[in-house]
Enzyme design. Sequence first.
Site, PDB file in Angstrom:
ATOM      1  CB  THR A 113      -1.000   0.257   1.022  1.00 12.32           C
ATOM      2  OG1 THR A 113      -1.941  -1.594   1.594  1.00 12.32           O
ATOM      3  CG2 THR A 113      -2.478   1.087   1.257  1.00 12.32           C
ATOM      4  CB  SER A 115       5.519   0.517  -2.660  1.00 10.95           C
ATOM      5  OG  SER A 115       4.527  -0.007  -3.314  1.00 10.95           O
ATOM      6  CB  SER A 116       0.610   1.011  -4.675  1.00 12.94           C
ATOM      7  OG  SER A 116      -0.217   0.677  -3.658  1.00 12.94           O
ATOM      8  CB  CYS A 117      -2.944   4.266  -4.008  1.00 11.46           C
ATOM      9  SG  CYS A 117      -2.992   3.054  -2.821  1.00 11.46           S
ATOM     10  N   GLY A 118      -0.450   4.948  -0.826  1.00 12.01           N
ATOM     11  CA  GLY A 118      -0.424   5.716   0.327  1.00 12.01           C
ATOM     12  C   GLY A 118      -1.088   4.812   0.646  1.00 12.01           C
TER      13      GLY A 118
END
Length: 304
Positions: A113, A115-118
């Site tokens: 979470t 690394s991808s979208c916060g």
Amino acid sequence: MGRVTARRPVVRVREGAVSTRPDTLVTEEPLEIRLGGTPLAVTMRTPGDDFALATGFLVSEGVVAEAEDIAGISYCGDARDEDGARTYNTVDVRLAPHVPAPDIAGLERNVYTTSSCGLCGKASLDAVRTTARWELDRERPHGVGTGLLARLPDRLRAAQRVFDRTGGLHAAALFSATGELLDVREDVGRHNAVDKVVGRAARDGALPLRDALLMVSGRASFELAQKAVMAGIPVLAAVSAPSSLAVDLAEEAGLTLVGFLRGSSMNIYAGSHRLALPAASALSAASAVDTGSAADTGSATETG
């Protein structure tokens, strides 16, 4: 530089003239981090300081806090390329017997979470609050001069040896409260560069870094603020903008957060009590200036 850089042919166009020559590029390869043999995370990084990177990553996730928490780190012999050659792109961290077994599934969700979208705001702040090993001392360091801070970006840039050859790396540096350069690391990922300096400090038994200043070459994201707090670092300075959640975390944790640090100019988003600011009259005059417009101007120059 070994695996840190690579040579590739490039067609150059300069003022209408065309030539072909080799160019030096920064190497980017995946690193898989395993915990007790179980895959945990994969990050794209510049090879080098891999054990420090893995250690710093685990510090930021609240799994370890000191060198004694790790029984050993090694490259995995089963990690090989398509030709059968060993790749040195997988490390396995073995925790010491006294360290509680972490929730691997939970860590994997957090890593994905983040690394991808916060993560959502409140959950992110709560996660740091519940896993941080040390509280930041509001009195340490004290009286850090803005003139000292103003010199840090140039000193960080001067220490970037691989950047001089490639122009493609982020950097993170630790300074003492008096401006002494303690360590500097480069990587294609700004998070990895911070993990490397934190991991080296952890492996040297230097955590928490209660009197250190962390200088980074790009933006100050929530993740970088988190890494500073988890390592006990009280001051984080960046040449570009922080995110709103980074400021929220800095205010809650007592972190001094400085952004747009360029020359003698800077924005102090949290923790100004640690800094020796200009005289009150000058500060009052500066407060009449719209800092938002300065941030908008600065953000246009962000490169990574």
